[in-house]
Design an enzyme around this catalytic site. Structure first.
Site, PDB file in Angstrom:
ATOM      1  N   PHE A 103       0.832  -1.208   0.000  1.00 20.82           N
ATOM      2  CA  PHE A 103       0.000   0.000   0.000  1.00 20.82           C
ATOM      3  C   PHE A 103       0.868   1.260   0.000  1.00 20.82           C
ATOM      4  O   PHE A 103       2.008   1.224   0.449  1.00 20.82           O
ATOM      5  CB  PHE A 103      -0.896   0.050   1.246  1.00 20.82           C
ATOM      6  CG  PHE A 103      -1.850  -1.099   1.356  1.00 20.82           C
ATOM      7  CD1 PHE A 103      -2.684  -1.448   0.299  1.00 20.82           C
ATOM      8  CD2 PHE A 103      -1.937  -1.825   2.534  1.00 20.82           C
ATOM      9  CE1 PHE A 103      -3.576  -2.508   0.407  1.00 20.82           C
ATOM     10  CE2 PHE A 103      -2.825  -2.887   2.659  1.00 20.82           C
ATOM     11  CZ  PHE A 103      -3.635  -3.231   1.597  1.00 20.82           C
ATOM     12  N   LYS A 104       0.273   2.358  -0.427  1.00 23.49           N
ATOM     13  CA  LYS A 104       1.005   3.634  -0.426  1.00 23.49           C
ATOM     14  C   LYS A 104       0.797   4.334   0.923  1.00 23.49           C
ATOM     15  O   LYS A 104       0.116   5.350   1.030  1.00 23.49           O
ATOM     16  CB  LYS A 104       0.542   4.509  -1.598  1.00 23.49           C
ATOM     17  CG  LYS A 104       0.979   3.921  -2.938  1.00 23.49           C
ATOM     18  CD  LYS A 104       0.550   4.774  -4.110  1.00 23.49           C
ATOM     19  CE  LYS A 104       1.376   6.013  -4.293  1.00 23.49           C
ATOM     20  NZ  LYS A 104       2.758   5.742  -4.690  1.00 23.49           N
ATOM     21  N   LEU A 105       1.371   3.724   1.915  1.00 22.37           N
ATOM     22  CA  LEU A 105       1.244   4.214   3.287  1.00 22.37           C
ATOM     23  C   LEU A 105       2.308   5.298   3.506  1.00 22.37           C
ATOM     24  O   LEU A 105       3.495   5.047   3.288  1.00 22.37           O
ATOM     25  CB  LEU A 105       1.464   3.016   4.214  1.00 22.37           C
ATOM     26  CG  LEU A 105       1.222   3.120   5.683  1.00 22.37           C
ATOM     27  CD1 LEU A 105      -0.133   3.738   5.985  1.00 22.37           C
ATOM     28  CD2 LEU A 105       1.280   1.716   6.288  1.00 22.37           C
TER      29      LEU A 105
END
Ligand code: PMP
Length: 303
Positions: A153-155
């Site tokens: 994910f693009k955390l």
């Protein structure tokens, strides 16, 4: 006037501000997307690339991290179209949605806080030079592994990992860094997935190799197989394969299809942009700019 979507409405960008005490600002407890829209001069049209796929990934990550938001996929897409129209963009733009915690609270956690959504746009040409090929190093920083934090994910907080690798490359006078994962196999670039080409076969790490599950990666696997007829294999890649392969390229929404001509001071192939990478680039740019009718469903027209 350039607008930003913030606190459930469109506001002048200068007014879209958060407090220094904001939880997500302090701990990186937020998740984002990066979407591109391409301006086609002949069509007088702006095409948003794979918009729904980006919001699906954002929603998957948001659910996993307990961001409780009322927006549906349709809401996200509608707000995005409205913002681009309001900003009257007539050039390539980068679209940045962000889901974050609104409270000004001390304590990093993904529970019990109210979530907010903001969206802004910035004009963007090439994030990386896609024409002449880039020089990269294998970073001394390892890609964050699944059991530390989900790389898929693009955390926001995870991008410290990317920033360290990219900085190392820049400080060495190079363009990008390739990170190995914790078991020592090739993972990806600081903000790009990676493909190598050996004997006319494309190879890319699998989604279980601590990579971001890239939308460009998936799209390229599809067109390389179906449109160009190449075999594409998803498997672990050893670092020596970066040196013995014929071609290497990085890909991503920002990076697009970016040929790599040198790894750690050694030429990839003959040190020029390889023929298969060029073919893929040509097909990709035609599709994303709206010049290829067959792949029009990748694109959402704005105007
Ligand atoms: N890996 C990382 C770490 C990234 O930040 C990105 C950019 N989003 C990518 C790969 C490419 O993903 P996408 O094709 O979905 O933009």
């Amino acid at each position: 006037m350039i607008y930003t979507f913030f606190n459930n409405k469109f506001v002048p960008s200068d007014e879209a501000r958060i407090n220094v005490r904001n939880n997500s600002f302090n701990y990186g407890t937020a998740i984002f997307e990066g979407i591109r829209a391409y301006w086609n001069k002949e069509h007088k049209q702006m095409y948003i690339l794979k918009m729904e796929d980006h919001y699906r990934r954002l929603m998957q990550g948001s659910r996993f991290l307990n961001f409780d938001l009322a927006y549906s996929l349709e809401d996200y897409c509608r707000i995005t179209l409205e913002l681009i129209k309001k900003n009257n963009h007539k050039e390539d733009v980068y679209i940045r949605p962000l889901v974050y915690y609104t409270p000004d609270k001390i304590s990093p956690k993904f529970v019990g806080y109210e979530a907010g959504f903001t969206l802004y746009t910035v004009p963007m040409g090439d994030y990386i030079d896609v024409s002449k090929g880039i020089k990269v190093c294998v970073s001394t920083w390892r890609r964050i592994s699944e059991n530390m934090a989900p790389a898929r994910f693009k955390l926001c907080g995870i991008y410290v990992n990317s920033a360290l690798a990219k900085t190392e490359a820049l400080e060495r006078g190079l363009d990008e860094a390739i990170m190995l994962n914790s078991d020592g196999h090739v993972a990806e670039g600081s903000a790009e997935n990676i493909f190598i080409i050996r004997d006319r076969e494309l190879i890319t790490p699998s989604v279980a190799d601590d990579i971001l599950e890239g939308i460009t990666r998936k799209a390229l696997i599809g067109i390389c197989r179906e449109e160009l007829g190449y075999k594409v294999i998803e498997r672990k890649i050893d670092r020596t394969e970066l040196h013995i392969c014929d071609e290497v390229f990085l890909c991503g929404t920002g990076a697009q299809v970016s040929p790599v001509i040198e790894v750690d001071g050694k030429k990839v192939g003959d040190g020029s942009v390889g023929p298969i990478t060029q073919k893929i680039q040509k097909l990709y740019f035609g599709i994303v700019k709206g010049e290829n009718e067959k792949y029009r469903e990748w694109l959402t027209p704005v105007y």
